[in-house]
Write an enzyme that holds these catalytic residues in place. Structure first.
Site, PDB file in Angstrom:
ATOM      1  N   GLU A 215       0.831  -1.215   0.000  1.00  0.00           N
ATOM      2  CA  GLU A 215       0.000   0.000   0.000  1.00  0.00           C
ATOM      3  C   GLU A 215       0.867   1.268   0.000  1.00  0.00           C
ATOM      4  O   GLU A 215       0.853   2.051   0.956  1.00  0.00           O
ATOM      5  CB  GLU A 215      -0.977  -0.032   1.182  1.00  0.00           C
ATOM      6  CG  GLU A 215      -1.922  -1.212   1.105  1.00  0.00           C
ATOM      7  CD  GLU A 215      -2.969  -1.247   2.208  1.00  0.00           C
ATOM      8  OE1 GLU A 215      -2.929  -0.385   3.107  1.00  0.00           O
ATOM      9  OE2 GLU A 215      -3.847  -2.138   2.149  1.00  0.00           O
ATOM     10  N   GLU A 334      -4.607  -8.458  -1.749  1.00  0.00           N
ATOM     11  CA  GLU A 334      -4.992  -8.522  -0.338  1.00  0.00           C
ATOM     12  C   GLU A 334      -6.446  -8.116  -0.250  1.00  0.00           C
ATOM     13  O   GLU A 334      -6.840  -7.088  -0.810  1.00  0.00           O
ATOM     14  CB  GLU A 334      -4.127  -7.581   0.504  1.00  0.00           C
ATOM     15  CG  GLU A 334      -4.512  -7.564   1.984  1.00  0.00           C
ATOM     16  CD  GLU A 334      -3.755  -6.511   2.781  1.00  0.00           C
ATOM     17  OE1 GLU A 334      -2.512  -6.478   2.695  1.00  0.00           O
ATOM     18  OE2 GLU A 334      -4.421  -5.710   3.473  1.00  0.00           O
TER      19      GLU A 334
END
Length: 536
Positions: A215, A334
């Site tokens: 991220e 994810e």
């Protein structure tokens, strides 16, 4: 004839497939009922997903204290993991970008060629102690997540040995997430620590794939560092060059950039990354969660409009990737129900299964190639296995999906004139060829409402039986939506012992029999003799 709530499924073959028509009839108490029409095409697959489509993650938080990696040697956990193979095993998450490989001066390898998977088992007393201490450790990890203040984590060869052994013994393929926040003064990725780790892995002949960073759009909040998409892409190109120089890893997988859902700067970061780094990766990865775990509700988990948001975000990613790098595979690198570690009392209970099964069905239909579930084990409340290493409802759902559903996605559309019809959601695949013969299909169904129904397969399908696998909470219905227990065809699911799962048998139905669809249930219906041309 008695007045009942009835869904009758009529199946008639045509040259290119069959259609299913579902009708609800009125009951004696005049309950409002819904007519649902479902069209199916069996002539050919809509698309074919990766045979590792349903994959899982181990959160890097497990290595925040290296001793907790010993839990991967638990016989129970290895038994549970084996049932999910083949799959990718991703090691990553927020703490991935704070991990430093710190080799020991004298390292005795935890796993040797002489050891078998059965030899590497955690002693029961040590397992019990670690499970108790892990509960306390989760409190510290949660505090870090809330404050967004992460400590540097040093890990040794021991963590890598245990990870690789666990993946190898479970029949999974390891994807290791490298730290992308190790940067030079010019804000370029510093690859020195990664090279040290790879040299060790290569010396041990550990075959694995790689990611770089987790991220990156949140780096500024987590670490006060801003990395633009173009530079991130160049970092991946640099990593690919390092891999290409290795005899073991020159053809290995590299996946990224693991951005969160695309909007504002996240969209710009992905675009910049693809322009400079798409050629370096084997698949473009992004993360998806439906809701915020800290302020969501039970109603959100059962809301068709919340489930439909996956399509909006997925199509946006697919279009962007196709524009810059046509044909590039797209993965959910994810994902789970709720971000922020999950929703306590929801993400680890039966109701989470509606989001999970719908994501598997809809994601495959939209064109995602792999979906990696956060997490098998690690911090948060969206795990498949709880802190006692006992399987939760989504675990059992995942195992059934693995056994019953094949990679070929078939076209299926449901239509209704009533709003309530959106609460019956269906998906169709060829059946898993390892479990069923040629031509078999598996219908997945979600009943998001509390109203029961019956499915009738007409006698003209006398050449095809139906195997029904119906999952309900324990207790069933609305009362059990937040239960951590689940039944399969009314039988409570639990491990036989630490090394054996129950049989997970379906209920065989003759064409003239009826299949009960309870309210708030999830189901797989296998038609072994459907003779679908797409599945031959």
């Amino acid at each position: 004839m008695k007045s009942v709530v009835l869904v009758v499924i009529f199946l008639s073959f045509h040259s290119n497939g069959f259609h299913i028509e579902a009708n609800r009839r009125s009951t004696s108490n005049h309950m409002d009922l819904v007519d649902v029409f479902v069209e199916v095409d069996l002539s050919g697959p809509l698309r074919t997903v990766n045979d590792h489509f349903l994959s899982v993650a181990i959160d890097a938080s497990l290595a925040a204290e290296e001793k907790f990696m010993d839990l991967l040697s638990s016989p129970k956990l290895k038994t549970l993991a084996k049932a999910l193979a083949p799959a990718f095993l991703r090691f990553g998450g927020n703490r991935q970008d704070f991990m430093i490989f710190t080799p020991l001066t004298h390292h005795q390898k935890n796993v040797s060629a002489e050891h078998t998977c059965e030899d590497l088992e955690l002693p029961p007393m040590l397992e019990d102690r670690l499970k108790k201490e892990w509960t306390q450790q989760e409190g510290f990890l949660l505090k870090e997540d809330l404050q967004r203040k992460y400590k540097q984590v040093k890990f040794t060869e021991y963590t890598v040995d245990l990870l690789y052994s666990f993946a190898n013994c479970s029949g999974m393929d390891l994807i290791f997430g490298l730290n992308a926040l190790l940067r030079t003064a010019a804000n370029v990725w510093n690859s020195r620590n990664a090279k040290s780790l790879m040299q060790y892995c290569e010396s041990q002949q550990y075959r694995m794939s790689w990611e770089l960073g987790n991220e990156p759009n949140s780096y500024e909040k987590k670490a006060g560092i801003r990395v633009d998409g173009n530079q991130l892409g160049q970092d991946f190109v640099h990593l690919r060059e390092i891999l290409s120089e290795s005899k073991l890893y020159n053809n290995t997988g590299l996946y990224g950039p693991d951005v969160t859902q695309p909007h504002d700067r996240r969209r710009d970061l992905l675009e910049g990354f693809l322009e400079s780094g798409a050629k370096a990766i084997d698949a473009c990865t992004w993360h998806h969660y439906y809701v915020n775990g800290r302020d969501t509700s039970l109603e959100d988990f059962l809301d068709p409009e919340v489930l439909d948001t996956l399509a909006l975000r997925t199509n946006e990613i697919l279009e962007k990737v196709e524009l810059v790098s046509p044909g590039k595979s797209v993965w959910l690198g994810e994902t789970s129900s709720a971000y922020g570690g999950g929703a306590l009392g929801l993400s680890d209970t039966f109701v989470a299964g509606f989001m999970w099964l719908d994501k598997l069905g809809l994601g495959a239909k939209l064109g995602l190639d792999v979906i990696i579930r956060q997490v098998l084990i690690g911090s948060g409340s969206y795990h498949l296995v709880d802190n006692n290493l006992d399987p939760l409802p989504d675990y059992w759902l995942s195992v059934l999906y693995k056994r019953l559903v094949g990679p070929e996605v078939l076209e299926i559309e449901a239509f209704s004139n009533f709003l309530q019809g959106k609460r019956i959601r269906v998906y169709l695949h060829c059946s898993n060829r390892k479990s069923y013969g040629s031509g078999a299909v598996t219908l997945m169904a979600l009943n998001l409402s509390g109203h029961p129904a019956r499915i009738s397969v007409p006698a003209r399908m006398s050449n095809s039986t139906v195997e029904a696998f119906v999952l309900q909470s324990d207790p069933p219905g609305e009362e059990g939506l937040c239960s951590r227990s689940v039944t399969l065809n009314r039988e409570l699911l639990k491990m036989v012992d630490d090394k054996h799962l129950p049989e997970l048998k379906g209920t065989s139905l003759a064409p003239t029999e009826y299949l009960q669809i309870p309210g708030f249930s999830l189901a797989f219906y296998v038609l072994p003799n459907a003779q679908a041309p797409a599945c031959r």
